[in-house]
Scaffold this motif. Structure first.
Motif, PDB file in Angstrom:
ATOM      1  N   VAL A   1       0.833  -1.190   0.000  1.00 13.00           N
ATOM      2  CA  VAL A   1       0.000   0.000   0.000  1.00 13.00           C
ATOM      3  C   VAL A   1       0.878   1.253   0.000  1.00 13.00           C
ATOM      4  N   LEU A   4       2.955   2.153  -3.445  1.00 12.28           N
ATOM      5  CA  LEU A   4       2.281   2.565  -4.680  1.00 12.28           C
ATOM      6  C   LEU A   4       2.349   4.079  -4.899  1.00 12.28           C
ATOM      7  N   LEU A  57      -4.293   3.032  -8.509  1.00 12.41           N
ATOM      8  CA  LEU A  57      -4.178   1.780  -7.770  1.00 12.41           C
ATOM      9  C   LEU A  57      -3.866   2.047  -6.301  1.00 12.41           C
ATOM     10  N   TRP A  60      -7.080   3.174  -4.636  1.00 15.89           N
ATOM     11  CA  TRP A  60      -7.980   2.035  -4.440  1.00 15.89           C
ATOM     12  C   TRP A  60      -7.491   1.142  -3.311  1.00 15.89           C
ATOM     13  N   ARG A  61      -6.174   0.878  -3.269  1.00 16.22           N
ATOM     14  CA  ARG A  61      -5.614   0.022  -2.211  1.00 16.22           C
ATOM     15  C   ARG A  61      -5.679   0.681  -0.839  1.00 16.22           C
ATOM     16  N   SER A  62      -5.694   2.016  -0.802  1.00 15.85           N
ATOM     17  CA  SER A  62      -5.792   2.685   0.496  1.00 15.85           C
ATOM     18  C   SER A  62      -7.153   2.439   1.139  1.00 15.85           C
ATOM     19  N   LYS A  64      -8.935  -0.474   0.360  1.00 16.53           N
ATOM     20  CA  LYS A  64      -9.153  -1.912   0.400  1.00 16.53           C
ATOM     21  C   LYS A  64      -8.065  -2.717   1.088  1.00 16.53           C
ATOM     22  N   ALA A  65      -7.038  -2.050   1.634  1.00 20.09           N
ATOM     23  CA  ALA A  65      -5.939  -2.795   2.283  1.00 20.09           C
ATOM     24  C   ALA A  65      -6.416  -3.335   3.625  1.00 20.09           C
ATOM     25  N   ARG A  73      -2.871   3.948   5.535  1.00 14.63           N
ATOM     26  CA  ARG A  73      -3.940   4.071   4.542  1.00 14.63           C
ATOM     27  C   ARG A  73      -4.242   5.535   4.238  1.00 14.63           C
TER      28      ARG A  73
END
Length: 103
Positions: A1, A4, A57, A60-62, A64-65, A73
């Protein structure tokens, strides 16, 4: 995370710094590096596509992590948003997917 946004920022710098350095140098041989499909111009092309993708990305990962802490996050989300602002600007001036040898 957390890597990225760093990768997105590195790709952003590699998109804009080589052309700026070439223009600032004033050298005609340096200009030829951007006027033909060379390593420098292809690097600019790849990074101009990569930095918006990595930023999106990262955002989005922040969200969904699953195992990341709140601070990580939050950092990833804010840093990715900052790079996405540059991505919107770059898209507006035609620098996302730029082929310097076609300019």
């Amino acid at each position: 995370v957390r890597f990225l946004p760093v990768g997105a920022l590195a790709a952003l710098l590699l998109t804009f710094l080589p052309p700026l350095l070439v223009v600032a140098s004033g050298s005609t041989t340096a200009m030829h590096k951007l006027a033909a499909p060379t390593f420098t111009s292809i690097l600019v092309l790849l990074c101009s596509v990569l930095f918006p993708l990595l930023a999106a990305l990262g955002l989005w990962r922040s969200f969904k992590a699953p195992g990341a802490r709140l601070f990580v996050r939050l950092y990833a989300g804010l840093a990715s948003c900052a790079v996405l602002v540059f991505a919107v600007y770059a898209a507006a001036i035609g620098w996302v997917g730029v082929m310097t040898w076609r300019m």
